[in-house]
Design an enzyme around this catalytic site. Structure first.
Site, PDB file in Angstrom:
ATOM      1  N   GLY A  41       0.940  -1.329   0.428  1.00 29.17           N
ATOM      2  CA  GLY A  41      -0.006  -0.454  -0.352  1.00 29.17           C
ATOM      3  C   GLY A  41       0.647   1.210  -0.021  1.00 29.17           C
ATOM      4  O   GLY A  41       2.496   0.563  -0.356  1.00 29.17           O
ATOM      5  N   GLY A  43       1.147   5.681   1.129  1.00 29.05           N
ATOM      6  CA  GLY A  43       0.098   6.478   2.465  1.00 29.05           C
ATOM      7  C   GLY A  43       1.492   8.137   2.468  1.00 29.05           C
ATOM      8  O   GLY A  43       1.707   8.185   0.857  1.00 29.05           O
ATOM      9  N   GLY A  46       4.667   7.421   2.904  1.00 29.56           N
ATOM     10  CA  GLY A  46       5.793   6.214   1.952  1.00 29.56           C
ATOM     11  C   GLY A  46       4.877   5.447   1.794  1.00 29.56           C
ATOM     12  O   GLY A  46       3.600   5.571   1.644  1.00 29.56           O
ATOM     13  N   VAL A  48       4.446   0.839   1.620  1.00 32.32           N
ATOM     14  CA  VAL A  48       4.559  -0.152   2.461  1.00 32.32           C
ATOM     15  C   VAL A  48       5.220  -1.279   1.553  1.00 32.32           C
ATOM     16  O   VAL A  48       4.133  -1.391   0.382  1.00 32.32           O
ATOM     17  CB  VAL A  48       3.243  -0.202   2.848  1.00 32.32           C
ATOM     18  CG1 VAL A  48       4.219  -1.470   4.281  1.00 32.32           C
ATOM     19  CG2 VAL A  48       3.463   0.837   4.201  1.00 32.32           C
ATOM     20  N   LYS A  62       8.187  -0.134   5.891  1.00 31.54           N
ATOM     21  CA  LYS A  62       7.480   1.446   5.389  1.00 31.54           C
ATOM     22  C   LYS A  62       9.170   2.529   4.890  1.00 31.54           C
ATOM     23  O   LYS A  62       9.947   3.282   5.597  1.00 31.54           O
ATOM     24  CB  LYS A  62       6.778   1.880   6.314  1.00 31.54           C
ATOM     25  CG  LYS A  62       6.410   3.706   5.527  1.00 31.54           C
ATOM     26  CD  LYS A  62       5.326   4.906   6.889  1.00 31.54           C
ATOM     27  CE  LYS A  62       4.149   4.091   7.644  1.00 31.54           C
ATOM     28  NZ  LYS A  62       4.127   4.819   8.639  1.00 31.54           N
ATOM     29  N   ASP A 159      -3.700   9.811  15.913  1.00 32.55           N
ATOM     30  CA  ASP A 159      -4.624   9.657  14.641  1.00 32.55           C
ATOM     31  C   ASP A 159      -5.125   7.712  14.642  1.00 32.55           C
ATOM     32  O   ASP A 159      -4.356   7.514  14.037  1.00 32.55           O
ATOM     33  CB  ASP A 159      -2.874   9.646  13.852  1.00 32.55           C
ATOM     34  CG  ASP A 159      -3.325   9.679  12.175  1.00 32.55           C
ATOM     35  OD1 ASP A 159      -4.805  10.556  11.858  1.00 32.55           O
ATOM     36  OD2 ASP A 159      -2.699   9.812  11.157  1.00 32.55           O
TER      37      ASP A 159
END
Length: 348
Positions: A41, A43, A46, A48, A62, A159
């Site tokens: 994935g 984000g 960065g 992953v 990551k 978060d």
């Protein structure tokens, strides 16, 4: 065969003993990820990738963008996660700081993030029952309790959201992504901040402006409450595409239904799921109280989640403009405020 098994176990334990945060070179990271072959994935900070330390231990790597921030996320992750260990917190296996190349190496969680299981858009997985979601909620709360009370210094995550809750083979949840975290002494009731941090839709009002109260561990409670409500509805809390305009801001719609004693219109697959959904929703509404002092501590949240039988009592309205005597006509103010908070300046 016994000798072979013993060797296999010994090798695994040696590998596992080495799983304190280890500093890797960039060449190590390329080797672990097989030259970044398997992307899991991406984000804002960065990409992953899946990796392998040995035949027994898989990891998620990551790779941080060079242009992202001033290194605060990297320092936060290594400094925070390198010292904590809890079953409901993702383990940091190692890190890389090789010139301008930075990476974080975590334990690999095969079921990925919670959002894949509660938001149906384009996802195959949408089959977790309410009892399983309740267990996940309880695990997340235990992880937050550890961060707030079980460490030498209190850790505020800032978060908490479905994307940052990872699930293992048995769907046990683990809190991840400590890039925005802050440390504070347990005796302090508030922390200082120079800018708002977090993800829209989960950020407590006081994180945007001290006008709404002090930033403290109660800010994580608010985010957890928004997460709980999304788990109940299996949808985003703010969705402009719903057919009924009254459901655009889901928390306010849920509160109105509960005040009127009506069901939450969730998809029920087994007996008792409606009761579980109601309890999770009420706990979520307690957590998103507008004033931080009105939100429960995570310990009390756990007590409410653990309670058998009757749901907790319904809290006061968390929405400053909702008339509790007329819940069938929730105002749009809460929705406008939720989307407009980003422009409120911080007062310090």
């Amino acid at each position: 065969m016994d000798r072979e098994n013993q060797k296999r176990i010994r090798t695994f334990l040696e590998d596992y003993a080495a799983m304190k945060p280890t500093r890797y070179s960039y060449a190590d990271i390329k080797r672990i990820t097989n030259d970044f072959k398997d992307k899991l994935g991406e984000g804002g900070y960065g990409n992953v990738f899946k990796g392998k330390i040995s035949n027994e231990i898989f990891v998620a790597v990551k790779l941080l963008h060079n242009s992202t921030g001033n290194g605060e996320e990297f320092i936060n992750e290594v400094g925070t996660m390198g010292t904590i260990h809890h079953v409901n917190v993702v383990r940091l296996v190692g890190f890389c700081a090789d010139g301008f190349k930075r990476a974080l190496v975590y334990e690999f969680l095969p079921n990925g993030s919670l959002d894949k299981f509660i938001f149906p858009e384009g996802q195959e997985h949408h089959n977790l029952g309410m009892e399983k979601l309740q267990n996940i909620a309880f695990g997340i709360a235990r992880g937050i309790e550890y961060l707030h009370q079980g460490c030498e210094q209190r850790i505020l995550h800032f978060d908490i959201k479905p994307h940052n809750i990872l699930l293992d083979n048995s769907f046990n949840p683990k809190i991840s992504d400590f890039g925005l975290a802050k440390l504070c002494e347990k005796g302090r009731s508030a922390v200082s901040m120079t800018a708002a941090r977090g993800t829209m839709g989960y950020i407590a009002p006081e994180v945007f402006s001290r006008h709404f109260g002090n930033v403290s561990y109660k800010s994580d409670i608010y985010s957890f409450g928004m997460l709980l409500l999304e788990m109940v509805g299996r949808r985003k809390n703010i969705d402009a595409n719903v057919q009924n305009v009254s459901q655009v801001y889901y928390p306010e719609w849920v509160y109105g239904r509960l005040v009127q004693g009506e069901d939450l219109r969730i998809q029920v697959e087994e007996d008792g799921e409606e009761i579980i959904a109601k309890k999770l929703a009420i706990v979520g509404l307690w957590c998103i109280q507008w004033n931080p002092v009105d939100r429960p501590s995570i310990t009390f949240v756990l007590q409410m989640l653990e309670g058998n039988g009757e749901s907790p009592s319904l809290p006061p309205s968390p929405f400053t403009s909702t008339d509790p005597m007329n819940p069938s006509n929730p105002s749009l103010h809460g929705r406008h405020l939720a989307s407009g908070l980003a422009v409120i300046s911080e007062l310090e």
